[in-house]
Design a protein around this motif. Structure first.
Motif, PDB file in Angstrom:
ATOM      1  N   LEU A 225      64.559  54.016  45.218  1.00 50.99           N
ATOM      2  CA  LEU A 225      63.312  53.343  45.440  1.00 50.99           C
ATOM      3  C   LEU A 225      62.168  54.208  45.715  1.00 50.99           C
ATOM      4  O   LEU A 225      61.105  53.621  45.840  1.00 50.99           O
ATOM      5  CB  LEU A 225      63.784  52.427  46.814  1.00 50.99           C
TER       6      LEU A 225
ATOM      7  N   GLU B 215      58.111  62.686  52.880  1.00 51.73           N
ATOM      8  CA  GLU B 215      59.039  61.850  53.140  1.00 51.73           C
ATOM      9  C   GLU B 215      60.296  61.607  52.479  1.00 51.73           C
ATOM     10  O   GLU B 215      60.285  62.134  51.247  1.00 51.73           O
ATOM     11  CB  GLU B 215      58.451  60.282  52.974  1.00 51.73           C
TER      12      GLU B 215
ATOM     13  N   ARG C 234      50.400  48.887  60.978  1.00 47.68           N
ATOM     14  CA  ARG C 234      51.131  48.821  59.543  1.00 47.68           C
ATOM     15  C   ARG C 234      51.419  47.430  59.577  1.00 47.68           C
ATOM     16  O   ARG C 234      51.547  46.549  60.744  1.00 47.68           O
ATOM     17  CB  ARG C 234      52.463  49.536  59.920  1.00 47.68           C
TER      18      ARG C 234
ATOM     19  N   PRO D  19      58.762  55.427  61.554  1.00 41.23           N
ATOM     20  CA  PRO D  19      58.014  55.691  60.299  1.00 41.23           C
ATOM     21  C   PRO D  19      57.088  56.840  60.888  1.00 41.23           C
ATOM     22  O   PRO D  19      56.957  57.207  61.879  1.00 41.23           O
ATOM     23  CB  PRO D  19      57.158  54.535  60.466  1.00 41.23           C
TER      24      PRO D  19
ATOM     25  N   GLN E 261      55.605  49.853  49.428  1.00 42.11           N
ATOM     26  CA  GLN E 261      55.377  51.264  48.850  1.00 42.11           C
ATOM     27  C   GLN E 261      53.754  50.936  48.134  1.00 42.11           C
ATOM     28  O   GLN E 261      53.732  50.495  46.962  1.00 42.11           O
ATOM     29  CB  GLN E 261      56.281  51.204  47.724  1.00 42.11           C
TER      30      GLN E 261
HETATM   31  P1  AMP Z   1      58.540  55.477  55.967  1.00 41.72           P
HETATM   32  O1  AMP Z   1      57.208  54.562  55.766  1.00 41.72           O
HETATM   33  O2  AMP Z   1      58.699  56.563  55.524  1.00 41.72           O
HETATM   34  O3  AMP Z   1      58.935  55.087  57.265  1.00 41.72           O
HETATM   35  O4  AMP Z   1      59.361  54.677  54.991  1.00 41.72           O
HETATM   36  C1  AMP Z   1      59.754  53.282  55.054  1.00 41.72           C
HETATM   37  C2  AMP Z   1      59.951  52.755  53.751  1.00 41.72           C
HETATM   38  O5  AMP Z   1      61.182  52.640  53.529  1.00 41.72           O
HETATM   39  C3  AMP Z   1      59.463  51.098  53.534  1.00 41.72           C
HETATM   40  O6  AMP Z   1      57.939  51.257  53.059  1.00 41.72           O
HETATM   41  C4  AMP Z   1      60.348  50.896  52.408  1.00 41.72           C
HETATM   42  O7  AMP Z   1      59.807  51.018  51.009  1.00 41.72           O
HETATM   43  C5  AMP Z   1      61.652  51.456  52.768  1.00 41.72           C
HETATM   44  N1  AMP Z   1      62.401  50.466  53.520  1.00 41.72           N
HETATM   45  C6  AMP Z   1      62.759  50.708  54.890  1.00 41.72           C
HETATM   46  N2  AMP Z   1      63.532  49.841  55.203  1.00 41.72           N
HETATM   47  C7  AMP Z   1      63.951  49.002  54.055  1.00 41.72           C
HETATM   48  C8  AMP Z   1      64.643  47.811  53.773  1.00 41.72           C
HETATM   49  N3  AMP Z   1      65.389  47.157  54.946  1.00 41.72           N
HETATM   50  N4  AMP Z   1      64.930  47.508  52.630  1.00 41.72           N
HETATM   51  C9  AMP Z   1      64.180  48.225  51.683  1.00 41.72           C
HETATM   52  N5  AMP Z   1      63.516  49.202  51.687  1.00 41.72           N
HETATM   53  C10 AMP Z   1      63.311  49.600  53.083  1.00 41.72           C
END
Ligand code: AMP
Ligand code: MG
Length: 326
Positions: free
Chosen positions: A182, A168, A47, A131, A213
């Motif tokens: 978001l 998710e 990642r 994640p 994203q």
């Molecule tokens: P996941 O991949 O399901 O673990 O989700 C992670 C996603 O959460 C990231 O790709 C971001 O879009 C969002 N995210 C996580 N941490 C933050 C942060 N500190 N500020 C803004 N967005 C975040």
């Protein structure tokens, strides 16, 4: 490799990574204060380092260990939706690792509702970055078997059965007295608006909202082609010279279509999976079905999109990204 709850706790406390069940998808967990453990997550998932991780906590009292502010609006949303598939992005305390927040001034927090995840969080006392337990951009795992298939059998997995939400979490950012959506998830915007007592901050819909994203995401190895209706999908399938597998989201016409228009024989018999037109069931089953169709070695997955309505937005988002052609 399957491990017990006690083994998972010991490994996490020792700075190792462990795949854990949550109600959304399986997570690749590590102590969110341990930077070498966090680096292992990024390395295993391949990642990019600019894609921050959600920190999972066991109790709302722990928010203040991570967030510099916990405004009343965020407290209200947390009380309504935690434990559950809901992530809050808040201003981070200075000492939160820049690895877990990918250099952002914010930290993302969630209390999951899966009983085994909660037990693990409570027993370990840790905040866990977790994640999805898959390689970057690939299909998320909703069973322990998917984790082994995607990351290899050497990853230790705490098996908590199949995930019941299946996609998710919804991600909401709160700054002072305002909020912004978001990422769509199974907690819908209307539910958040009702609890917040006001709509999301307007005017930012088309801006990049949260890092990481990416347009290609949640993706099986087989290319996906999306269709607005079952009829359009079947027409394509009849003239296509390629081998196809099919995912239909039942709109009442598909049964008739399947029985009254027999499909042209294909070199490999097409596999058809039909899900009921119910967003919660489709979310729960979606990744499992795509994992299954991905094993059939067909040239294309043909997928019927659900209706463009608010209750389907999270699923439309995942399918659109899964089908994205870079
Ligand atoms: P996941 O991949 O399901 O673990 O989700 C992670 C996603 O959460 C990231 O790709 C971001 O879009 C969002 N995210 C996580 N941490 C933050 C942060 N500190 N500020 C803004 N967005 C975040
Ligand atoms: Mg993911």
């Amino acid at each position: 490799m399957r491990i017990s709850l006690d083994e998972a706790v010991a490994k996490l406390q020792n700075g190792e990574v462990v795949a854990i069940p949550t109600e959304t998808v399986y997570g690749l967990a590590a102590d969110a204060t341990n930077e070498s453990a966090l680096r292992q997550i990024y390395a295993i998932k391949q990642r990019p380092a600019d894609n921050p991780l959600i920190v999972h906590i066991g109790h709302i009292n722990q928010v203040n260990e991570w967030a510099a502010e916990f405004p009343p609006l965020a407290q209200k949303l947390a009380s309504a939706f935690w434990p559950g598939p809901f992530t809050l992005v808040l201003p981070a305390k200075d000492d939160v690792s820049s690895i877990v927040r990918a250099g952002e001034p914010t930290v993302a927090l969630r209390i999951p509702s899966h009983p085994l995840a909660l037990q693990l969080l409570k027993q370990s006392g840790l905040g866990l970055a977790a994640p999805s337990a898959n390689k970057y951009t690939q299909l998320s795992p909703t069973t322990a078997v998917h984790v082994g298939t995607g990351l290899g059998e050497c990853i230790p997995v705490l098996d908590g059965g199949a995930c019941q939400v299946g996609i998710e979490s919804t991600i909401v950012s709160v700054i002072n007295n305002d909020w912004q959506l978001l990422r769509h998830g199974m907690i819908a915007e209307a539910e958040i608006t009702a609890i917040a007592g006001k709509p999301a901050l307007a005017g930012l819909e088309n801006q990049p909202k949260a890092p990481g994203q990416h347009l290609l995401h949640y993706s099986p190895k087989t290319p996906i082609k999306l269709f607005d209706s079952a009829e359009a999908l079947m027409r394509y399938q009849q003239i296509s010279k390629q081998t196809c597998a099919v995912l239909l989201i039942d709109d009442g016409s598909t049964n008739k279509l399947l029985t009254t228009k027999p499909m042209k024989p294909q070199p490999v018999k097409p596999q058809i999976v039909q899900l009921p037109k119910n967003p919660a069931i489709v979310a729960e089953q979606l990744y499992g079905v795509l994992h299954h169709l991905d094993t059939l070695n067909v040239a294309q997955l043909l997928v019927q999109l659900p209706p463009d309505r608010p209750e389907w937005l999270a699923i439309l988002d995942r399918l659109t990204r899964a089908a994205h052609h870079p």
